[in-house]
Design a protein around this motif. Sequence first.
Motif, short mmCIF file in Angstrom:
data_model
loop_
_atom_site.label_atom_id
_atom_site.label_comp_id
_atom_site.label_asym_id
_atom_site.label_seq_id
_atom_site.Cartn_x
_atom_site.Cartn_y
_atom_site.Cartn_z
N MET A 59 0.82 -1.21 0.00
CA MET A 59 0.00 0.00 0.00
C MET A 59 0.85 1.26 0.00
N ALA A 60 2.07 1.15 0.62
CA ALA A 60 2.92 2.33 0.74
C ALA A 60 3.36 2.83 -0.63
N GLY A 61 3.45 1.95 -1.63
CA GLY A 61 3.92 2.34 -2.94
C GLY A 61 2.78 2.69 -3.90
N GLU A 62 1.56 2.83 -3.40
CA GLU A 62 0.42 3.09 -4.28
C GLU A 62 0.52 4.47 -4.91
N ILE A 63 0.19 4.53 -6.19
CA ILE A 63 0.22 5.79 -6.92
C ILE A 63 -1.18 6.09 -7.44
N PHE A 64 -1.64 7.31 -7.20
CA PHE A 64 -2.94 7.74 -7.69
C PHE A 64 -2.73 8.54 -8.97
N GLU A 65 -3.43 8.14 -10.04
CA GLU A 65 -3.20 8.73 -11.35
C GLU A 65 -3.89 10.08 -11.53
N ASN A 66 -5.03 10.29 -10.88
CA ASN A 66 -5.81 11.50 -11.17
C ASN A 66 -6.63 11.90 -9.96
N ALA A 67 -7.34 13.03 -10.13
CA ALA A 67 -8.12 13.58 -9.02
C ALA A 67 -9.23 12.64 -8.57
N ASN A 68 -9.82 11.92 -9.50
CA ASN A 68 -10.91 11.01 -9.14
C ASN A 68 -10.42 9.89 -8.22
N GLN A 69 -9.25 9.32 -8.52
CA GLN A 69 -8.70 8.27 -7.67
C GLN A 69 -8.36 8.81 -6.28
N VAL A 70 -7.82 10.02 -6.24
CA VAL A 70 -7.50 10.66 -4.95
C VAL A 70 -8.77 10.86 -4.14
N PHE A 71 -9.79 11.40 -4.80
CA PHE A 71 -11.07 11.65 -4.13
C PHE A 71 -11.69 10.36 -3.59
N ARG A 72 -11.70 9.31 -4.42
CA ARG A 72 -12.29 8.04 -3.99
C ARG A 72 -11.56 7.46 -2.79
N TYR A 73 -10.24 7.56 -2.77
CA TYR A 73 -9.47 7.00 -1.66
C TYR A 73 -9.76 7.78 -0.37
N ILE A 74 -9.79 9.10 -0.47
CA ILE A 74 -10.03 9.92 0.72
C ILE A 74 -11.40 9.64 1.32
N VAL A 75 -12.40 9.49 0.45
CA VAL A 75 -13.78 9.28 0.93
C VAL A 75 -14.01 7.84 1.36
N ASP A 76 -13.62 6.88 0.50
CA ASP A 76 -13.95 5.47 0.74
C ASP A 76 -13.03 4.81 1.76
N LYS A 77 -11.75 5.14 1.71
CA LYS A 77 -10.77 4.47 2.57
C LYS A 77 -10.49 5.23 3.86
N LEU A 78 -10.38 6.56 3.74
CA LEU A 78 -10.05 7.36 4.92
C LEU A 78 -11.30 7.93 5.59
N HIS A 79 -12.44 7.81 4.92
CA HIS A 79 -13.74 8.23 5.48
C HIS A 79 -13.75 9.71 5.86
N CYS A 80 -13.13 10.53 5.03
CA CYS A 80 -13.17 11.98 5.26
C CYS A 80 -14.35 12.56 4.51
N GLN A 81 -14.90 13.62 5.02
CA GLN A 81 -16.04 14.27 4.41
C GLN A 81 -15.54 15.43 3.55
N VAL A 82 -15.53 15.21 2.23
CA VAL A 82 -15.02 16.21 1.30
C VAL A 82 -15.67 15.98 -0.06
N SER A 83 -15.86 17.04 -0.83
CA SER A 83 -16.44 16.91 -2.16
C SER A 83 -15.34 16.74 -3.20
N TYR A 84 -15.75 16.25 -4.36
CA TYR A 84 -14.79 16.06 -5.45
C TYR A 84 -14.18 17.39 -5.88
N ASN A 85 -15.02 18.43 -5.97
CA ASN A 85 -14.51 19.73 -6.41
C ASN A 85 -13.48 20.30 -5.44
N THR A 86 -13.65 20.01 -4.14
CA THR A 86 -12.67 20.47 -3.16
C THR A 86 -11.32 19.79 -3.38
N VAL A 87 -11.36 18.49 -3.63
CA VAL A 87 -10.12 17.75 -3.90
C VAL A 87 -9.46 18.26 -5.17
N LYS A 88 -10.27 18.47 -6.20
CA LYS A 88 -9.73 18.97 -7.47
C LYS A 88 -9.06 20.32 -7.29
#
Length: 223
Positions: free
Chosen positions: A1-30
């Motif tokens: 997991m330590a070497g995971e690379i996120f290619e784009n904003a959508n992958q970053v957003f999904r990880y933050i929401v689904d895995k880290l359970h943070c409350q944030v919108s896609y536009n905020t991440v972008k």
Amino acid sequence: MAGEIFENANQVFRYIVDKLHCQVSYNTVKKAIEDGKITKRRGRGFTLAAVEAYARTLDKKISAASPKDDLPLTGDNEAPLAKTKAEAKLKQVQAERAQFLLNKERGKFIPTTVMEAELGQRAKAFKLGLEKFAPDNAVKVAEIFGGAEDTARELCNRLGADPDAGIPLVIDFTHSRIEHFTRMWRRQVLQFLDSYATGTWWTEEMQQAWEKMLEAEENEDAA
């Protein structure tokens, strides 16, 4: 997991929401990416450490927005207003997350792995279609350039040659080039598919188009 690379904003957003359970919108991440709040790695993409570091700042913002911390130290009249604003902000965040989860259940969001698999299948179909074009259409192509009686006659007339003697020669020669055309087409197919083979199809333009699509879907849902 330590070497995971996120290619784009959508992958970053999904990880933050689904895995880290943070409350944030896609536009905020972008916007955070555009403002450099999420550090890009060399080349492209974002590291797991950079994404999680940004997520920790979100947790702090949520805490700072809680009713208790938002209350001023002095001013009896300002305290109820500050509490109301904080509660409204928290409810908005919760509503956004609930709406996202609902849209996800309804199939409005497609996992990146599913999309990548779909693109892979389409690339295979595209490759097969291109490869079949030359052998399936070589005779038709030859006929356009003299491999049929009418085009061979036209060529003889333009060259001032005797059609009766020239037509068979033109047809035979044109059809003898079919294998050359097929080999040339195979090389051309490799160039067509080079971007798929090297993985460079996920360009900055492709990423921007993808993000615009997601943003349009969010705006449509909000309307």
